[in-house]
Design a protein around this motif. Structure first.
Motif, PDB file in Angstrom:
ATOM      1  N   ASN A  96       0.067  14.107   5.801  1.00 14.73           N
ATOM      2  CA  ASN A  96      -0.943  14.166   4.818  1.00 14.73           C
ATOM      3  C   ASN A  96      -2.153  15.137   4.778  1.00 14.73           C
ATOM      4  OD1 ASN A  96      -0.368  11.704   3.407  1.00 14.73           O
ATOM      5  ND2 ASN A  96       0.274  10.905   5.441  1.00 14.73           N
TER       6      ASN A  96
ATOM      7  N   TRP B  43       0.839  -1.237   0.089  1.00 11.52           N
ATOM      8  CA  TRP B  43       0.027  -0.014   0.107  1.00 11.52           C
ATOM      9  C   TRP B  43       0.693   1.194  -0.125  1.00 11.52           C
ATOM     10  CZ3 TRP B  43       0.036   3.587   3.807  1.00 11.52           C
ATOM     11  CH2 TRP B  43      -0.842   4.835   3.962  1.00 11.52           C
TER      12      TRP B  43
ATOM     13  N   LEU C  14      -5.506  12.900   0.196  1.00 12.11           N
ATOM     14  CA  LEU C  14      -6.787  12.196   0.562  1.00 12.11           C
ATOM     15  C   LEU C  14      -6.776  10.865   0.642  1.00 12.11           C
ATOM     16  CD1 LEU C  14      -9.997  12.725   0.419  1.00 12.11           C
ATOM     17  CD2 LEU C  14      -9.873  12.620  -1.934  1.00 12.11           C
ATOM     18  N   GLN C  15      -5.989  10.061  -0.508  1.00 11.35           N
ATOM     19  CA  GLN C  15      -5.878   8.674  -0.251  1.00 11.35           C
ATOM     20  C   GLN C  15      -5.479   8.287   1.040  1.00 11.35           C
ATOM     21  OE1 GLN C  15      -8.042   7.762  -2.949  1.00 11.35           O
ATOM     22  NE2 GLN C  15      -6.900   6.097  -2.562  1.00 11.35           N
ATOM     23  N   ALA C  16      -4.061   8.881   1.551  1.00  6.37           N
ATOM     24  CA  ALA C  16      -3.587   8.750   2.699  1.00  6.37           C
ATOM     25  C   ALA C  16      -4.448   8.704   3.948  1.00  6.37           C
ATOM     26  CB  ALA C  16      -2.325   9.297   3.023  1.00  6.37           C
TER      27      ALA C  16
ATOM     28  N   SER D  36       2.481   1.790  -3.172  1.00  5.36           N
ATOM     29  CA  SER D  36       1.493   2.257  -4.329  1.00  5.36           C
ATOM     30  C   SER D  36       1.506   3.903  -4.516  1.00  5.36           C
ATOM     31  CB  SER D  36       0.440   1.495  -4.071  1.00  5.36           C
ATOM     32  OG  SER D  36      -0.431   2.163  -2.970  1.00  5.36           O
ATOM     33  N   PHE D  37       2.028   4.625  -3.292  1.00  2.79           N
ATOM     34  CA  PHE D  37       1.916   5.860  -3.511  1.00  2.79           C
ATOM     35  C   PHE D  37       3.245   6.442  -4.351  1.00  2.79           C
ATOM     36  CE2 PHE D  37      -1.091   5.565  -0.315  1.00  2.79           C
ATOM     37  CZ  PHE D  37      -1.643   6.783  -0.444  1.00  2.79           C
TER      38      PHE D  37
ATOM     39  N   CYS E 100      -4.905  14.553  -4.202  1.00  2.00           N
ATOM     40  CA  CYS E 100      -5.180  13.193  -4.175  1.00  2.00           C
ATOM     41  C   CYS E 100      -4.296  12.294  -3.406  1.00  2.00           C
ATOM     42  CB  CYS E 100      -4.974  12.883  -5.720  1.00  2.00           C
ATOM     43  SG  CYS E 100      -6.492  13.164  -6.665  1.00  2.00           S
ATOM     44  N   ALA E 101      -3.251  12.590  -3.520  1.00  3.68           N
ATOM     45  CA  ALA E 101      -2.114  11.744  -2.607  1.00  3.68           C
ATOM     46  C   ALA E 101      -2.541  11.937  -0.971  1.00  3.68           C
ATOM     47  CB  ALA E 101      -0.828  12.018  -2.749  1.00  3.68           C
TER      48      ALA E 101
ATOM     49  N   SER F 181      -7.626   9.088   3.955  1.00  2.00           N
ATOM     50  CA  SER F 181      -8.740   7.877   3.933  1.00  2.00           C
ATOM     51  C   SER F 181      -8.421   6.670   4.390  1.00  2.00           C
ATOM     52  CB  SER F 181      -9.282   8.022   2.629  1.00  2.00           C
ATOM     53  OG  SER F 181      -9.790   9.201   2.078  1.00  2.00           O
ATOM     54  N   PHE F 182      -7.365   6.203   4.153  1.00  2.00           N
ATOM     55  CA  PHE F 182      -6.783   5.009   4.669  1.00  2.00           C
ATOM     56  C   PHE F 182      -6.746   4.915   6.212  1.00  2.00           C
ATOM     57  CE2 PHE F 182      -3.448   2.173   6.086  1.00  2.00           C
ATOM     58  CZ  PHE F 182      -3.916   1.156   5.643  1.00  2.00           C
TER      59      PHE F 182
END
Length: 128
Positions: free
Chosen positions: A109, A44, A89-91, A47-48, A86-87, A93-94
């Motif tokens: 983040n 995961w 937000l994704q982190a 993936s960033f 986006c980076a 969110s996780f």
């Protein structure tokens, strides 16, 4: 532009340093995120890498274009800011879905998530 330039340099150089430090496994264990050695979380995190490096490339390119007086700097800056958002937000969110509220991972983040919002509207007007 001065503030954006500083934020781009912090973010773009910061990403490059983070990935070098991560690749070389230089982050002390006490600063690793929870369950860091879980292969799924390692995947995961990695993936960033493409996204983060693309942020750095577009951000640094926009600074170069600006310095050269090329008007395409604003398009490249907009791309970089959207990818940065986006980076972040994704982190976030996780970490939120995982109920993991480690401030040392949330602060950077949240920075990635929030700071682009101050510049995207003006750049959109400039580009459109």
């Amino acid at each position: 532009m001065k503030t954006l330039k500083i934020l781009f340099l912090i973010t773009d150089i910061g990403f490059i340093i983070y990935w070098l430090v991560t690749f070389l496994e230089l982050i002390p264990n006490e600063y690793l995120f929870n369950d860091y050695n879980n292969p799924i979380l390692v995947a995961w995190n990695w993936s960033f890498f493409p996204l983060d490096i693309l942020v750095s490339i577009t951000g640094l390119t926009s600074l170069y274009l600006y310095k050269k007086g090329n008007n395409n700097w604003s398009k490249m800056a907009l791309i970089s800011l959207v990818l940065t958002f986006c980076a972040g937000l994704q982190a976030i969110s996780f970490w939120a879905f995982s109920s993991d509220f480690d401030i040392t991972w949330w602060i950077p983040n949240l920075f990635l998530l929030i700071y682009p919002l101050f510049f995207i509207p003006n750049l959109l007007r400039k580009v459109i």
